[in-house]
Scaffold this active site. Structure first.
Site, PDB file in Angstrom:
ATOM      1  N   ASN A   3       8.781 -10.764  -0.126  1.00 34.43           N
ATOM      2  CA  ASN A   3       7.534 -10.366   0.724  1.00 34.43           C
ATOM      3  C   ASN A   3       6.633 -11.136  -0.260  1.00 34.43           C
ATOM      4  OD1 ASN A   3       5.439  -9.317   1.592  1.00 34.43           O
ATOM      5  ND2 ASN A   3       6.130  -7.452   1.729  1.00 34.43           N
TER       6      ASN A   3
ATOM      7  N   CYS B  47      -0.697  -7.558   3.586  1.00 32.66           N
ATOM      8  CA  CYS B  47       0.085  -8.540   4.164  1.00 32.66           C
ATOM      9  C   CYS B  47      -0.156  -8.994   5.456  1.00 32.66           C
ATOM     10  CB  CYS B  47       1.303  -7.640   4.303  1.00 32.66           C
ATOM     11  SG  CYS B  47       2.309  -7.373   3.005  1.00 32.66           S
TER      12      CYS B  47
ATOM     13  N   HIS C 297       5.735 -11.583   9.652  1.00 35.92           N
ATOM     14  CA  HIS C 297       5.722 -11.357   8.033  1.00 35.92           C
ATOM     15  C   HIS C 297       7.133 -11.075   7.684  1.00 35.92           C
ATOM     16  CE1 HIS C 297       4.400  -9.855   4.394  1.00 35.92           C
ATOM     17  NE2 HIS C 297       4.425  -8.653   4.764  1.00 35.92           N
TER      18      HIS C 297
HETATM   19  N1  ACO Z   1      18.497  -0.759  -5.952  1.00 35.23           N
HETATM   20  C1  ACO Z   1      19.642  -0.004  -5.645  1.00 35.23           C
HETATM   21  N2  ACO Z   1      19.019   1.149  -5.025  1.00 35.23           N
HETATM   22  C2  ACO Z   1      17.652   1.465  -4.737  1.00 35.23           C
HETATM   23  C3  ACO Z   1      16.713   0.545  -5.016  1.00 35.23           C
HETATM   24  C4  ACO Z   1      17.273  -0.702  -5.390  1.00 35.23           C
HETATM   25  N3  ACO Z   1      16.387  -1.779  -5.600  1.00 35.23           N
HETATM   26  N4  ACO Z   1      15.652   0.766  -4.537  1.00 35.23           N
HETATM   27  C5  ACO Z   1      15.652   2.064  -3.858  1.00 35.23           C
HETATM   28  N5  ACO Z   1      17.265   2.374  -4.037  1.00 35.23           N
HETATM   29  C6  ACO Z   1      17.556   3.687  -3.595  1.00 35.23           C
HETATM   30  C7  ACO Z   1      16.796   4.832  -3.682  1.00 35.23           C
HETATM   31  O1  ACO Z   1      16.737   5.347  -4.895  1.00 35.23           O
HETATM   32  C8  ACO Z   1      17.530   5.901  -2.699  1.00 35.23           C
HETATM   33  O2  ACO Z   1      18.576   6.299  -3.421  1.00 35.23           O
HETATM   34  P1  ACO Z   1      18.924   7.990  -3.025  1.00 35.23           P
HETATM   35  O3  ACO Z   1      19.431   7.877  -1.607  1.00 35.23           O
HETATM   36  O4  ACO Z   1      20.255   8.359  -4.484  1.00 35.23           O
HETATM   37  O5  ACO Z   1      17.747   8.574  -3.159  1.00 35.23           O
HETATM   38  C9  ACO Z   1      18.390   4.681  -1.640  1.00 35.23           C
HETATM   39  O6  ACO Z   1      18.593   3.531  -2.559  1.00 35.23           O
HETATM   40  C10 ACO Z   1      17.932   4.547  -0.374  1.00 35.23           C
HETATM   41  O7  ACO Z   1      16.286   4.466  -0.568  1.00 35.23           O
HETATM   42  P2  ACO Z   1      15.538   4.320   0.686  1.00 35.23           P
HETATM   43  O8  ACO Z   1      13.861   3.984  -0.025  1.00 35.23           O
HETATM   44  O9  ACO Z   1      15.484   5.147   1.499  1.00 35.23           O
HETATM   45  O10 ACO Z   1      16.114   2.753   1.241  1.00 35.23           O
HETATM   46  P3  ACO Z   1      15.441   2.047   2.577  1.00 35.23           P
HETATM   47  O11 ACO Z   1      16.598   1.804   3.440  1.00 35.23           O
HETATM   48  O12 ACO Z   1      14.318   2.506   3.160  1.00 35.23           O
HETATM   49  O13 ACO Z   1      15.032   0.557   1.732  1.00 35.23           O
HETATM   50  C11 ACO Z   1      12.949  -0.485   1.429  1.00 35.23           C
HETATM   51  C12 ACO Z   1      13.791   0.603   1.091  1.00 35.23           C
HETATM   52  C13 ACO Z   1      13.667  -1.810   1.288  1.00 35.23           C
HETATM   53  C14 ACO Z   1      11.747  -0.517   0.524  1.00 35.23           C
HETATM   54  C15 ACO Z   1      12.414  -0.410   2.889  1.00 35.23           C
HETATM   55  O14 ACO Z   1      12.099   1.090   2.980  1.00 35.23           O
HETATM   56  C16 ACO Z   1      11.369  -1.273   3.420  1.00 35.23           C
HETATM   57  O15 ACO Z   1      11.300  -2.489   3.560  1.00 35.23           O
HETATM   58  N6  ACO Z   1      10.263  -0.703   3.667  1.00 35.23           N
HETATM   59  C17 ACO Z   1       8.859  -1.363   4.075  1.00 35.23           C
HETATM   60  C18 ACO Z   1       8.475  -2.242   3.232  1.00 35.23           C
HETATM   61  C19 ACO Z   1       7.304  -3.191   3.910  1.00 35.23           C
HETATM   62  O16 ACO Z   1       7.440  -3.508   4.871  1.00 35.23           O
HETATM   63  N7  ACO Z   1       6.084  -3.138   3.332  1.00 35.23           N
HETATM   64  C20 ACO Z   1       4.870  -3.606   4.276  1.00 35.23           C
HETATM   65  C21 ACO Z   1       4.306  -4.633   3.697  1.00 35.23           C
HETATM   66  S1  ACO Z   1       3.896  -4.484   2.099  1.00 35.23           S
HETATM   67  C22 ACO Z   1       2.338  -4.670   1.959  1.00 35.23           C
HETATM   68  O17 ACO Z   1       1.478  -4.854   2.571  1.00 35.23           O
HETATM   69  C23 ACO Z   1       1.895  -5.249   0.245  1.00 35.23           C
END
Ligand code: ACO
Length: 323
Positions: free
Chosen positions: A280, A112, A250
Protein backbone atom coordinates in the site's frame (compact mmCIF):
# COMPACT_ATOMS: atom_id res chain seq x y z
CA UNK A 1 -13.75 20.50 -22.95
CA UNK A 2 -12.47 17.29 -21.39
CA UNK A 3 -9.26 16.56 -19.52
CA UNK A 4 -7.39 13.65 -21.04
CA UNK A 5 -4.43 11.69 -19.71
CA UNK A 6 -1.61 12.42 -22.15
CA UNK A 7 1.07 10.39 -20.37
CA UNK A 8 1.78 8.36 -17.24
CA UNK A 9 4.89 7.70 -15.17
CA UNK A 10 5.90 6.05 -11.93
CA UNK A 11 8.88 5.42 -9.74
CA UNK A 12 9.75 2.88 -7.05
CA UNK A 13 12.82 3.26 -4.84
CA UNK A 14 15.56 0.70 -5.37
CA UNK A 15 15.52 -1.05 -2.00
CA UNK A 16 13.10 -3.99 -1.88
CA UNK A 17 11.83 -5.34 1.42
CA UNK A 18 10.35 -8.80 0.88
CA UNK A 19 8.01 -10.72 3.15
CA UNK A 20 10.81 -13.11 4.12
CA UNK A 21 12.91 -10.24 5.41
CA UNK A 22 9.92 -8.98 7.42
CA UNK A 23 9.80 -12.41 9.08
CA UNK A 24 13.15 -11.52 10.66
CA UNK A 25 11.83 -8.18 11.94
CA UNK A 26 8.41 -9.02 13.44
CA UNK A 27 6.36 -12.10 14.35
CA UNK A 28 4.85 -12.74 10.93
CA UNK A 29 5.10 -15.11 7.97
CA UNK A 30 5.26 -14.72 4.23
CA UNK A 31 2.20 -16.97 4.04
CA UNK A 32 0.12 -14.81 6.42
CA UNK A 33 0.98 -11.61 4.55
CA UNK A 34 0.23 -13.08 1.12
CA UNK A 35 -3.02 -14.74 2.22
CA UNK A 36 -4.41 -11.76 4.15
CA UNK A 37 -3.19 -8.96 1.91
CA UNK A 38 -1.78 -10.25 -1.41
CA UNK A 39 1.46 -8.30 -0.80
CA UNK A 40 4.80 -9.98 -1.55
CA UNK A 41 7.26 -7.10 -1.33
CA UNK A 42 7.43 -3.35 -0.89
CA UNK A 43 10.01 -0.70 -1.81
CA UNK A 44 11.63 1.53 0.78
CA UNK A 45 13.09 4.97 0.06
CA UNK A 46 16.78 5.43 0.80
CA UNK A 47 17.57 7.53 3.88
CA UNK A 48 18.42 10.48 1.69
CA UNK A 49 15.35 10.12 -0.58
CA UNK A 50 12.27 12.21 0.13
CA UNK A 51 8.74 12.27 -1.25
CA UNK A 52 9.73 15.08 -3.64
CA UNK A 53 12.59 12.91 -4.98
CA UNK A 54 10.16 10.10 -5.77
CA UNK A 55 7.61 12.54 -7.21
CA UNK A 56 10.24 14.09 -9.47
CA UNK A 57 11.18 10.75 -11.03
CA UNK A 58 7.54 9.82 -11.66
CA UNK A 59 6.78 13.32 -13.03
CA UNK A 60 9.69 13.27 -15.46
CA UNK A 61 8.58 9.87 -16.79
CA UNK A 62 4.99 11.04 -17.24
CA UNK A 63 6.16 14.19 -19.03
CA UNK A 64 8.35 12.15 -21.35
CA UNK A 65 5.45 9.79 -22.11
CA UNK A 66 3.18 12.77 -22.81
CA UNK A 67 5.81 14.45 -24.99
CA UNK A 68 5.73 17.66 -22.94
CA UNK A 69 8.52 19.72 -21.41
CA UNK A 70 8.65 21.73 -18.20
CA UNK A 71 7.78 24.85 -20.20
CA UNK A 72 4.38 23.31 -21.07
CA UNK A 73 3.31 22.62 -17.46
CA UNK A 74 0.99 25.26 -16.01
CA UNK A 75 -0.45 23.46 -12.98
CA UNK A 76 1.09 21.09 -10.41
CA UNK A 77 -0.83 19.18 -7.75
CA UNK A 78 0.58 16.43 -5.57
CA UNK A 79 -1.46 14.05 -3.40
CA UNK A 80 0.65 13.10 -0.38
CA UNK A 81 0.40 12.42 3.34
CA UNK A 82 4.15 12.31 3.82
CA UNK A 83 5.46 15.67 2.59
CA UNK A 84 9.19 16.47 2.84
CA UNK A 85 8.48 19.39 5.18
CA UNK A 86 5.39 21.22 6.44
CA UNK A 87 6.07 23.89 3.83
CA UNK A 88 6.99 24.63 1.11
CA UNK A 89 4.57 22.01 -0.18
CA UNK A 90 5.81 19.13 -2.35
CA UNK A 91 4.29 20.77 -5.45
CA UNK A 92 6.54 23.82 -4.95
CA UNK A 93 9.61 21.67 -4.28
CA UNK A 94 8.90 19.81 -7.48
CA UNK A 95 8.23 22.98 -9.43
CA UNK A 96 11.68 24.30 -8.50
CA UNK A 97 13.39 21.05 -9.52
CA UNK A 98 11.64 21.07 -12.87
CA UNK A 99 12.69 24.69 -13.44
CA UNK A 100 9.10 25.93 -13.68
CA UNK A 101 8.11 29.34 -12.27
CA UNK A 102 4.80 31.04 -11.66
CA UNK A 103 2.20 28.31 -12.13
CA UNK A 104 0.07 27.12 -9.18
CA UNK A 105 1.79 24.30 -7.28
CA UNK A 106 0.34 22.67 -4.19
CA UNK A 107 -0.30 19.42 -2.40
CA UNK A 108 -3.50 17.75 -1.27
CA UNK A 109 -3.63 15.76 1.93
CA UNK A 110 -6.29 13.04 1.72
CA UNK A 111 -4.32 9.90 2.67
CA UNK A 112 -4.82 7.04 0.21
CA UNK A 113 -7.38 9.07 -1.75
CA UNK A 114 -4.86 11.87 -2.32
CA UNK A 115 -4.39 11.15 -6.00
CA UNK A 116 -8.15 10.95 -6.64
CA UNK A 117 -8.60 14.34 -4.98
CA UNK A 118 -5.65 15.82 -6.92
CA UNK A 119 -6.89 14.40 -10.21
CA UNK A 120 -10.39 15.73 -9.73
CA UNK A 121 -9.10 19.25 -8.92
CA UNK A 122 -6.81 19.30 -11.98
CA UNK A 123 -9.62 17.93 -14.16
CA UNK A 124 -11.84 20.90 -13.26
CA UNK A 125 -9.11 23.44 -14.09
CA UNK A 126 -8.56 21.80 -17.49
CA UNK A 127 -12.26 21.36 -18.26
CA UNK A 128 -12.95 25.03 -17.58
CA UNK A 129 -10.13 26.10 -19.88
CA UNK A 130 -8.03 27.68 -17.12
CA UNK A 131 -5.14 25.22 -17.45
CA UNK A 132 -3.56 23.68 -20.55
CA UNK A 133 -1.16 21.10 -19.11
CA UNK A 134 -1.39 19.75 -15.57
CA UNK A 135 1.01 17.53 -13.71
CA UNK A 136 -0.91 15.36 -11.23
CA UNK A 137 1.06 13.20 -8.83
CA UNK A 138 0.61 10.80 -5.95
CA UNK A 139 3.81 10.31 -3.95
CA UNK A 140 4.59 8.88 -0.53
CA UNK A 141 7.38 7.83 1.80
CA UNK A 142 5.10 5.97 4.20
CA UNK A 143 8.06 3.96 5.53
CA UNK A 144 8.90 7.08 7.57
CA UNK A 145 5.64 6.90 9.54
CA UNK A 146 5.35 3.12 9.93
CA UNK A 147 6.12 1.45 13.25
CA UNK A 148 8.53 -1.27 12.12
CA UNK A 149 7.89 -3.23 15.32
CA UNK A 150 4.10 -3.41 14.77
CA UNK A 151 3.27 -6.44 12.64
CA UNK A 152 -0.32 -5.37 12.12
CA UNK A 153 0.73 -2.32 10.06
CA UNK A 154 4.37 -2.63 8.97
CA UNK A 155 3.68 -5.48 6.54
CA UNK A 156 1.20 -3.34 4.60
CA UNK A 157 2.94 -0.16 3.51
CA UNK A 158 5.63 0.93 1.06
CA UNK A 159 7.06 3.94 -0.77
CA UNK A 160 6.59 5.09 -4.37
CA UNK A 161 5.23 7.71 -6.73
CA UNK A 162 2.95 7.82 -9.75
CA UNK A 163 2.11 10.71 -12.08
CA UNK A 164 -0.07 11.68 -15.01
CA UNK A 165 -0.01 14.63 -17.39
CA UNK A 166 -3.49 16.00 -18.15
CA UNK A 167 -4.24 17.98 -21.28
CA UNK A 168 -7.45 19.38 -22.78
CA UNK A 169 -9.31 17.40 -25.42
CA UNK A 170 -12.57 17.73 -27.28
CA UNK A 171 -13.12 13.98 -26.78
CA UNK A 172 -13.38 12.26 -23.36
CA UNK A 173 -11.09 12.04 -21.44
CA UNK A 174 -12.18 12.14 -17.89
CA UNK A 175 -15.93 11.63 -17.87
CA UNK A 176 -16.60 12.10 -14.16
CA UNK A 177 -14.86 12.37 -10.80
CA UNK A 178 -16.68 11.81 -7.52
CA UNK A 179 -15.20 12.48 -4.08
CA UNK A 180 -16.36 11.93 -0.52
CA UNK A 181 -15.24 11.85 3.10
CA UNK A 182 -16.51 11.00 6.57
CA UNK A 183 -14.50 12.38 9.47
CA UNK A 184 -16.50 10.34 11.97
CA UNK A 185 -14.23 7.39 11.31
CA UNK A 186 -11.02 9.18 12.23
CA UNK A 187 -10.28 6.87 15.17
CA UNK A 188 -9.97 3.81 12.93
CA UNK A 189 -7.01 5.05 10.90
CA UNK A 190 -4.81 7.97 11.84
CA UNK A 191 -1.40 9.40 12.48
CA UNK A 192 -1.63 11.11 15.86
CA UNK A 193 0.91 13.92 15.64
CA UNK A 194 1.38 17.09 13.69
CA UNK A 195 2.99 20.43 14.32
CA UNK A 196 -0.21 21.92 15.73
CA UNK A 197 -1.51 19.17 18.00
CA UNK A 198 1.87 18.09 19.24
CA UNK A 199 4.60 20.57 18.53
CA UNK A 200 7.95 19.39 19.78
CA UNK A 201 11.60 20.11 19.32
CA UNK A 202 11.92 17.18 16.96
CA UNK A 203 8.63 16.20 15.34
CA UNK A 204 9.68 12.61 14.59
CA UNK A 205 10.85 11.91 18.14
CA UNK A 206 7.36 11.84 19.65
CA UNK A 207 6.40 8.43 20.93
CA UNK A 208 3.72 6.85 18.75
CA UNK A 209 4.64 8.93 15.70
CA UNK A 210 3.24 6.21 13.48
CA UNK A 211 0.23 5.06 11.49
CA UNK A 212 -2.39 3.63 13.87
CA UNK A 213 -5.03 1.41 12.33
CA UNK A 214 -7.87 -0.84 13.46
CA UNK A 215 -7.36 -2.96 10.35
CA UNK A 216 -10.36 -5.18 10.72
CA UNK A 217 -12.81 -2.28 11.07
CA UNK A 218 -11.15 -0.27 8.30
CA UNK A 219 -11.48 -3.32 6.09
CA UNK A 220 -15.27 -3.51 6.53
CA UNK A 221 -15.89 0.19 5.85
CA UNK A 222 -13.45 0.15 2.92
CA UNK A 223 -15.25 -2.75 1.21
CA UNK A 224 -18.69 -1.21 1.71
CA UNK A 225 -17.60 2.26 0.60
CA UNK A 226 -15.64 1.15 -2.46
CA UNK A 227 -18.50 -1.06 -3.66
CA UNK A 228 -20.89 1.85 -3.17
CA UNK A 229 -18.82 4.48 -4.99
CA UNK A 230 -18.11 2.19 -7.93
CA UNK A 231 -21.81 1.42 -8.36
CA UNK A 232 -22.84 5.05 -7.94
CA UNK A 233 -20.33 6.22 -10.53
CA UNK A 234 -21.65 3.72 -13.07
CA UNK A 235 -25.33 4.45 -12.39
CA UNK A 236 -24.80 8.23 -12.46
CA UNK A 237 -23.08 8.00 -15.84
CA UNK A 238 -25.35 5.37 -17.38
CA UNK A 239 -22.50 2.90 -17.77
CA UNK A 240 -22.85 -0.85 -17.27
CA UNK A 241 -19.97 -2.59 -15.47
CA UNK A 242 -19.66 -4.89 -18.48
CA UNK A 243 -18.61 -1.86 -20.56
CA UNK A 244 -15.61 -1.18 -18.32
CA UNK A 245 -12.33 -2.38 -19.74
CA UNK A 246 -10.36 -1.98 -16.51
CA UNK A 247 -10.90 -1.40 -12.82
CA UNK A 248 -7.82 0.31 -11.35
CA UNK A 249 -8.32 0.36 -7.59
CA UNK A 250 -6.22 1.68 -4.72
CA UNK A 251 -3.76 -1.12 -4.00
CA UNK A 252 -4.33 -1.71 -0.27
CA UNK A 253 -5.50 -5.28 0.10
CA UNK A 254 -6.26 -8.00 -2.45
CA UNK A 255 -9.37 -9.10 -0.57
CA UNK A 256 -10.83 -5.58 -0.63
CA UNK A 257 -10.15 -5.37 -4.38
CA UNK A 258 -11.70 -8.80 -5.00
CA UNK A 259 -14.83 -7.78 -3.09
CA UNK A 260 -15.30 -4.67 -5.27
CA UNK A 261 -14.69 -6.63 -8.46
CA UNK A 262 -17.19 -9.28 -7.38
CA UNK A 263 -19.84 -6.68 -6.63
CA UNK A 264 -19.33 -5.22 -10.14
CA UNK A 265 -19.28 -8.77 -11.57
CA UNK A 266 -15.92 -7.95 -13.12
CA UNK A 267 -13.50 -10.85 -13.60
CA UNK A 268 -10.15 -10.30 -11.89
CA UNK A 269 -8.52 -10.44 -15.35
CA UNK A 270 -9.93 -6.93 -15.90
CA UNK A 271 -8.62 -5.57 -12.61
CA UNK A 272 -5.14 -4.03 -12.51
CA UNK A 273 -3.24 -5.52 -9.59
CA UNK A 274 0.21 -4.30 -8.63
CA UNK A 275 0.05 -4.44 -4.83
CA UNK A 276 2.03 -7.68 -4.73
CA UNK A 277 5.06 -5.67 -5.90
CA UNK A 278 4.82 -2.56 -3.73
CA UNK A 279 2.19 -2.93 -0.98
CA UNK A 280 0.00 0.00 0.00
CA UNK A 281 1.71 3.18 -1.23
CA UNK A 282 -1.28 5.36 -0.27
CA UNK A 283 -1.75 8.28 -2.70
CA UNK A 284 0.82 6.81 -5.09
CA UNK A 285 -0.85 3.47 -5.64
CA UNK A 286 -3.50 4.30 -8.26
CA UNK A 287 -1.26 6.26 -10.66
CA UNK A 288 1.45 3.63 -10.18
CA UNK A 289 -0.97 0.84 -11.10
CA UNK A 290 -2.23 2.83 -14.08
CA UNK A 291 1.31 3.45 -15.32
CA UNK A 292 2.27 -0.21 -14.93
CA UNK A 293 -0.75 -1.31 -16.97
CA UNK A 294 -0.14 1.32 -19.66
CA UNK A 295 3.52 0.41 -20.01
CA UNK A 296 2.96 -3.36 -20.17
CA UNK A 297 0.26 -2.88 -22.79
CA UNK A 298 -2.78 -3.96 -20.77
CA UNK A 299 -4.43 -0.54 -20.88
CA UNK A 300 -4.88 0.71 -24.44
CA UNK A 301 -5.93 4.10 -25.81
CA UNK A 302 -9.70 4.50 -25.99
CA UNK A 303 -10.44 1.99 -23.22
CA UNK A 304 -12.89 2.76 -20.43
CA UNK A 305 -11.35 2.82 -16.95
CA UNK A 306 -12.71 3.14 -13.45
CA UNK A 307 -10.20 4.40 -10.87
CA UNK A 308 -11.18 4.32 -7.20
CA UNK A 309 -9.54 4.88 -3.86
CA UNK A 310 -10.23 4.89 -0.13
CA UNK A 311 -8.11 5.99 2.80
CA UNK A 312 -7.62 7.66 6.14
CA UNK A 313 -10.05 10.38 7.07
CA UNK A 314 -11.98 8.46 5.86
CA UNK A 315 -11.72 9.85 2.36
CA UNK A 316 -12.66 8.29 -0.94
CA UNK A 317 -12.90 9.04 -4.63
CA UNK A 318 -13.59 7.54 -8.02
CA UNK A 319 -12.93 8.59 -11.58
CA UNK A 320 -14.48 7.26 -14.78
CA UNK A 321 -12.40 7.97 -17.86
CA UNK A 322 -11.63 6.99 -21.39
CA UNK A 323 -7.88 6.58 -21.64
N1 ACO B 1 1.42 -11.57 10.77
C1 ACO B 1 0.81 -12.54 11.47
N2 ACO B 1 -0.31 -12.33 12.18
C2 ACO B 1 -0.80 -11.10 12.20
C3 ACO B 1 -0.23 -10.03 11.50
C4 ACO B 1 0.94 -10.30 10.78
N3 ACO B 1 1.58 -9.36 10.07
N4 ACO B 1 -0.97 -8.92 11.70
C5 ACO B 1 -1.99 -9.27 12.49
N5 ACO B 1 -1.89 -10.58 12.80
C6 ACO B 1 -2.79 -11.39 13.63
C7 ACO B 1 -3.59 -10.57 14.61
O1 ACO B 1 -2.88 -10.34 15.79
C8 ACO B 1 -4.78 -11.48 14.84
O2 ACO B 1 -4.40 -12.48 15.76
P1 ACO B 1 -5.46 -13.04 16.87
O3 ACO B 1 -6.58 -13.64 16.07
O4 ACO B 1 -4.64 -14.02 17.63
O5 ACO B 1 -5.88 -11.84 17.63
C9 ACO B 1 -5.00 -12.16 13.49
O6 ACO B 1 -3.75 -12.00 12.78
C10 ACO B 1 -6.12 -11.57 12.68
O7 ACO B 1 -5.98 -10.14 12.67
P2 ACO B 1 -6.97 -9.22 11.87
O8 ACO B 1 -6.57 -7.79 12.08
O9 ACO B 1 -8.38 -9.62 12.21
O10 ACO B 1 -6.64 -9.68 10.37
P3 ACO B 1 -7.37 -9.29 9.03
O11 ACO B 1 -7.77 -10.49 8.34
O12 ACO B 1 -8.40 -8.21 9.26
O13 ACO B 1 -6.20 -8.63 8.18
C11 ACO B 1 -5.40 -6.43 7.57
C12 ACO B 1 -5.51 -7.49 8.68
C13 ACO B 1 -4.55 -7.01 6.46
C14 ACO B 1 -4.72 -5.20 8.17
C15 ACO B 1 -6.79 -6.06 7.03
O14 ACO B 1 -7.66 -5.82 8.10
C16 ACO B 1 -6.79 -4.85 6.12
O15 ACO B 1 -6.28 -4.89 5.02
N6 ACO B 1 -7.45 -3.76 6.53
C17 ACO B 1 -7.66 -2.58 5.66
C18 ACO B 1 -6.41 -1.79 5.45
C19 ACO B 1 -6.74 -0.64 4.51
O16 ACO B 1 -7.31 -0.83 3.47
N7 ACO B 1 -6.42 0.58 4.90
C20 ACO B 1 -6.95 1.69 4.08
C21 ACO B 1 -6.03 2.50 3.47
S1 ACO B 1 -4.57 2.85 4.40
C22 ACO B 1 -4.43 4.59 4.45
O17 ACO B 1 -5.29 5.34 4.19
C23 ACO B 1 -3.06 5.14 4.92
Amino acid sequence: MYARIAGTGSYLPERILGNRELETMVDTTDEWIRERTGIERRHIAAETQTTADLAEQAARRAMEAAGVTAADIDFIVVGTTTPDVVFPNVGCLLQERLGIRGCPAFSVEAACSGFMYALSIAERFIATGRVACALVIGAETLSRIVDWSDRSTCVLFGDGAGAVVLKPSSEPGIIACQLGADGHYQDLLYHPYGPSRCPGPVFGDQEGHFIHMKGNEVFKVAVKTLEGIAEKMLVDNGVDAAELDWLIPHQANLRIIQATAKRLRMPMERVVLTLQDHGNTSAASIPMALDAAVRDGRVQRGELLLLEGFGGGFTWGACLLRF
